[in-house]
Motif scaffolding. Sequence first.
Motif, PDB file in Angstrom:
ATOM      1  N   SER A 292      45.983  39.334  41.939  1.00  0.00           N
ATOM      2  CA  SER A 292      46.869  39.997  40.987  1.00  0.00           C
ATOM      3  C   SER A 292      47.159  41.438  41.366  1.00  0.00           C
ATOM      4  CB  SER A 292      46.248  39.959  39.585  1.00  0.00           C
ATOM      5  OG  SER A 292      45.034  40.682  39.546  1.00  0.00           O
TER       6      SER A 292
ATOM      7  N   ASN B  83      45.467  43.908  40.662  1.00  0.00           N
ATOM      8  CA  ASN B  83      45.266  44.626  39.403  1.00  0.00           C
ATOM      9  C   ASN B  83      43.763  44.772  39.197  1.00  0.00           C
ATOM     10  OD1 ASN B  83      45.045  45.367  36.593  1.00  0.00           O
ATOM     11  ND2 ASN B  83      47.130  44.636  36.327  1.00  0.00           N
TER      12      ASN B  83
ATOM     13  N   GLY C 190      42.113  42.434  36.687  1.00  0.00           N
ATOM     14  CA  GLY C 190      42.161  40.994  36.864  1.00  0.00           C
ATOM     15  C   GLY C 190      40.766  40.400  36.956  1.00  0.00           C
TER      16      GLY C 190
ATOM     17  N   ILE D 195      42.049  37.573  32.224  1.00  0.00           N
ATOM     18  CA  ILE D 195      43.227  36.743  32.478  1.00  0.00           C
ATOM     19  C   ILE D 195      43.291  35.553  31.532  1.00  0.00           C
ATOM     20  CG2 ILE D 195      44.229  35.203  34.226  1.00  0.00           C
ATOM     21  CD1 ILE D 195      43.517  37.212  36.316  1.00  0.00           C
TER      22      ILE D 195
ATOM     23  N   VAL E  15      48.032  39.989  34.089  1.00  0.00           N
ATOM     24  CA  VAL E  15      47.118  40.464  33.062  1.00  0.00           C
ATOM     25  C   VAL E  15      47.768  40.366  31.682  1.00  0.00           C
ATOM     26  CG1 VAL E  15      45.879  42.485  32.199  1.00  0.00           C
ATOM     27  CG2 VAL E  15      45.849  41.962  34.638  1.00  0.00           C
TER      28      VAL E  15
END
Length: 345
Positions: free
Chosen positions: A99, A101, A104, A109, A161
């Motif tokens: 991701s 991120n 994540g 998630i 997310v």
Amino acid sequence: MSVSRFPVWQWGPLTIRAPARGAVKTAVFGTLGVFLALALSLTLGEAGLSPDRLLQAFRGEAEPYEHWLFWQSRLPRALTALGVGVALGVAGAIFQSLSRNPLGSPDIIGINAGASAGAVLWLLLVPGMSVAWGALIGVVTVLLLLIPGMGRNGQLSRSLVLMGVAINALAIALVQFALTLVQREQAQQMLGYLAGSLSHRDWQQVTLIATTLAVALPWLLLLSRRLGLLALGRDTAISLGVPLRTTQLLALVLATVLALGAVLCAGPVAFVALVAPHLARWNGKQLALLRSGLIGALLLLGADTLTLILPGTQRLPVGVLTAMLGGAYLAWILFAELFRQRTPS
């Protein structure tokens, strides 16, 4: 043209490289740390065994109660904690890498929430049967919702997310709905599962998490080079010949399998999958599956050991403790990032 310092083996389309010195050092020190944490987990607490009694129990020379305590209570619980911690740490690292991120993770998630909702609804609709089937259905449903987040070019959307937030909200609503329809005994059983706990774990859970790791980790080892290139950036990975969509889809499925195994063995333990990869990448941004797994194992076993030595007659579920510590760590990370953004360069 540069030549790799480490041996390389080709297995079909996948490339296997010998581990670097840093990985070997991490494995050695991580293994020593795991054995030390395991010894502390078995010796601490009211029902802990002293080192000499622990050795006697291991040899089969202890009293019947101590033999039962070691082989049927404390050791399966500790091994389950280690296995679940490894699964959560590796799964969190993969989700954060895919991701792109830092938030994540399976619990953010929606993987854990989907498993929880599926298990609770299964317990409501089919009482008396194992909640594992319900958790499996819930995880598969979440996975089918996440796969469309992969674009046609194989790039996972950064809104993953946000999708997870929506899935979590829906799952929590389903759980609350189910709790309003069941009797008090069933509600207590559901709440005990939803808290995330390692109490009363036996060799069945050890076998399940060991099987999950044995299935997923070898495939992730074969994918490790591709995942490392993906961590450098999408364009770099494509230029080096990485099949983006296939790699991401396979990694997503394997990470989901690890998260599912962890949920089935310990319930939805929060924040371990989020914190472990952060600690593993403390000095860099590269993907660190081995360190993430080892740190996840140490975090969960350490948290469970802490629940055994806390005062009180009622043992705190390990999921509550990891949520408290992980929430504090996440808040510290967010405040540090906010302070960094406001500080003039």
